[in-house]
Design a protein around this motif. Structure first.
Motif, short mmCIF file in Angstrom:
data_model
loop_
_atom_site.label_atom_id
_atom_site.label_comp_id
_atom_site.label_asym_id
_atom_site.label_seq_id
_atom_site.Cartn_x
_atom_site.Cartn_y
_atom_site.Cartn_z
N ALA A 62 0.87 -1.18 0.00
CA ALA A 62 0.00 0.00 0.00
C ALA A 62 0.90 1.23 0.00
O ALA A 62 1.93 1.26 0.68
N THR A 63 0.53 2.23 -0.78
CA THR A 63 1.32 3.44 -0.91
C THR A 63 0.70 4.55 -0.07
O THR A 63 -0.50 4.82 -0.18
N VAL A 64 1.52 5.18 0.76
CA VAL A 64 1.08 6.32 1.58
C VAL A 64 1.75 7.56 1.03
O VAL A 64 2.99 7.61 0.88
N THR A 65 0.96 8.57 0.69
CA THR A 65 1.51 9.77 0.08
C THR A 65 0.84 11.00 0.68
O THR A 65 -0.14 10.90 1.42
N GLY A 66 1.35 12.18 0.34
CA GLY A 66 0.85 13.43 0.91
C GLY A 66 1.79 13.92 2.00
O GLY A 66 2.99 14.11 1.76
N GLU A 67 1.27 14.12 3.20
CA GLU A 67 2.09 14.56 4.33
C GLU A 67 3.02 13.44 4.81
O GLU A 67 4.02 13.71 5.46
N ILE A 77 -8.59 7.28 0.47
CA ILE A 77 -8.00 6.03 -0.02
C ILE A 77 -8.51 5.76 -1.43
O ILE A 77 -9.73 5.70 -1.66
N ASP A 78 -7.58 5.63 -2.37
CA ASP A 78 -7.92 5.21 -3.73
C ASP A 78 -7.73 3.71 -3.82
O ASP A 78 -6.63 3.19 -3.56
N ARG A 79 -8.79 2.99 -4.20
CA ARG A 79 -8.75 1.53 -4.22
C ARG A 79 -9.18 1.01 -5.59
O ARG A 79 -10.17 1.49 -6.17
N ASP A 93 -3.81 -0.34 -2.50
CA ASP A 93 -4.45 0.89 -2.02
C ASP A 93 -3.44 2.04 -2.00
O ASP A 93 -2.25 1.84 -1.69
N THR A 94 -3.93 3.22 -2.32
CA THR A 94 -3.14 4.45 -2.19
C THR A 94 -3.79 5.32 -1.14
O THR A 94 -4.94 5.75 -1.30
N ILE A 95 -3.08 5.57 -0.04
CA ILE A 95 -3.60 6.33 1.09
C ILE A 95 -3.04 7.75 1.01
O ILE A 95 -1.82 7.95 1.03
N ILE A 96 -3.93 8.73 0.92
CA ILE A 96 -3.52 10.12 0.72
C ILE A 96 -3.76 10.89 2.01
O ILE A 96 -4.90 10.97 2.49
N ILE A 97 -2.68 11.44 2.57
CA ILE A 97 -2.76 12.23 3.80
C ILE A 97 -2.68 13.71 3.41
O ILE A 97 -1.63 14.18 2.97
N ALA A 98 -3.78 14.42 3.55
CA ALA A 98 -3.79 15.84 3.21
C ALA A 98 -3.15 16.67 4.32
O ALA A 98 -2.94 16.18 5.44
N ARG A 99 -2.85 17.91 4.00
CA ARG A 99 -2.28 18.84 4.98
C ARG A 99 -3.40 19.69 5.55
O ARG A 99 -4.21 20.23 4.81
N THR A 100 -3.45 19.79 6.85
CA THR A 100 -4.47 20.61 7.48
C THR A 100 -4.10 22.08 7.34
O THR A 100 -2.94 22.44 7.13
N GLY A 101 -5.09 22.95 7.45
CA GLY A 101 -4.82 24.37 7.38
C GLY A 101 -4.05 24.87 8.60
O GLY A 101 -4.13 24.28 9.69
#
Length: 329
Positions: free
Chosen positions: A142-147, A180-182, A211-219
């Motif tokens: 599984a790929t974790v991306t973003g933050e 999560i993109d699945r 699965d690709t798990i995308i961690i966004a950045r909070t404001g």
């Protein structure tokens, strides 16, 4: 000679020299108004959470073979046939006594039955019992991306919290809303981790290979100037952040801060504006406590004389006054 007028004159001269560095003039104020770089509209944007149990908790997904996987072939009771092959980019393998087979997208049992059939059709074995072992697979991750950035091995299935822990854990600026993109799911799966540990199990959904798990950045809100602790403050994921709350997190205003001249610099679309706020009136309940938005800049100017006193610079001011007094004798 009376040094009091000279001392006052010296202080005024020093203040005139330091004033441009402490109080911005009209041109400096104008640079914050008008067009600016466009702010991102994707930070802390309202999203629709995924609630369908069939998507959040699907049945165990069978492992399917893909290019790059390496498999070992074994026949029960036959030690002379145990090839180990890697699936080529076109999804095929080449086995002794059989030749080329297409096994891309098959499960292990499906590929075993196909190899048994080919061995019997070739007259090599009467009733072979084939077993396949996946010895290496770059696809079972599984790929974790973003933050966060990580590639986490997935054997069968793992839970979301486990994958995030292996990836290093959420940072202070990581959003608690996970996407999560699945493969096989039309829409992205959106999960809110929340902040209540008692409800963490509800969001700890299964994660599968691919699965690709995308961690966004909070404001964030940027606290600058005469606050005791300057820097970026993350916006809470589920509640507003007011100016007084942000000032408290920043340690409060320092002794030298001009509380009646605080400036709130806000970017809306492509325009940047400055709003003057009197912190004393807000503290006394005479003015409302502004609710901050993502990328707001809170600037608390400093009083020059108080800054000099705080930094031990009063002796410097007295020294300059003494030099002026001697020079005017």
């Amino acid at each position: 000679m009376n040094l009091r007028p000279v001392f006052r004159t010296g202080l005024l001269a020093i203040a005139a020299l330091c004033l441009p560095f402490v109080l911005p003039d009209a041109s400096a104020h104008a640079q914050f108004n008008g067009p600016s770089l466009a702010a991102s509209n994707s930070i802390n944007r309202p999203v629709t959470l995924t609630t369908d149990p069939a998507i959040l908790y699907p049945a165990n997904r069978e492992l399917r073979l893909a290019p790059g996987d390496q498999i070992a072939v074994h026949i029960y009771g036959a030690t002379d046939y145990s090839p180990s092959v890697r699936i080529s980019i076109d999804g095929s393998i080449h086995l002794p006594l059989i030749g080329t087979l297409q096994i891309k997208g098959m499960t292990l049992p499906e590929a075993e039955r196909l190899i048994e059939k080919k061995l019997m059709e070739g007259g090599m074995y009467r009733n072979p019992q084939v077993s396949l072992q996946l010895t290496d697979s770059p696809n079972q991750v599984a790929t974790v991306t973003g933050e966060l950035h990580a590639v986490v091995p997935i054997n069968g299935q793992r839970r979301l919290q486990d994958v995030l822990a292996v990836a290093g854990g959420l940072t202070p600026l990581s959003s608690h809303t996970i996407t999560i993109d699945r493969l096989g799911v039309d829409q992205p799966i959106v999960i809110d981790l929340g902040t209540d540990p008692m409800k963490s199990e509800e969001s700890n959904i299964p994660v599968f290979a691919g699965d690709t798990i995308i961690i966004a950045r909070t404001g964030v809100v940027y606290m600058l100037g005469a606050f005791k602790n300057v820097g970026a403050i993350p916006l809470p994921p589920a509640s507003p952040l007011t100016l007084m709350q942000a000032a408290t997190v920043a340690g409060g205003p320092g002794f030298e801060g001009k509380m009646n001249q605080l400036r709130l610099i806000r970017t809306e679309g492509t325009n940047r504006t400055v709003v003057s706020v009197d912190m004393k009136r807000v503290l006394n309940g005479k003015d409302p406590d502004p609710v901050l938005q993502s990328d707001d800049i809170v600037l608390l100017p400093s009083n020059m004389i108080k800054s000099a006193i705080k930094s031990g610079g009063l002796s410097t001011l007295v020294g300059f006054a003494s030099i002026l007094a001697v020079a005017t004798r």
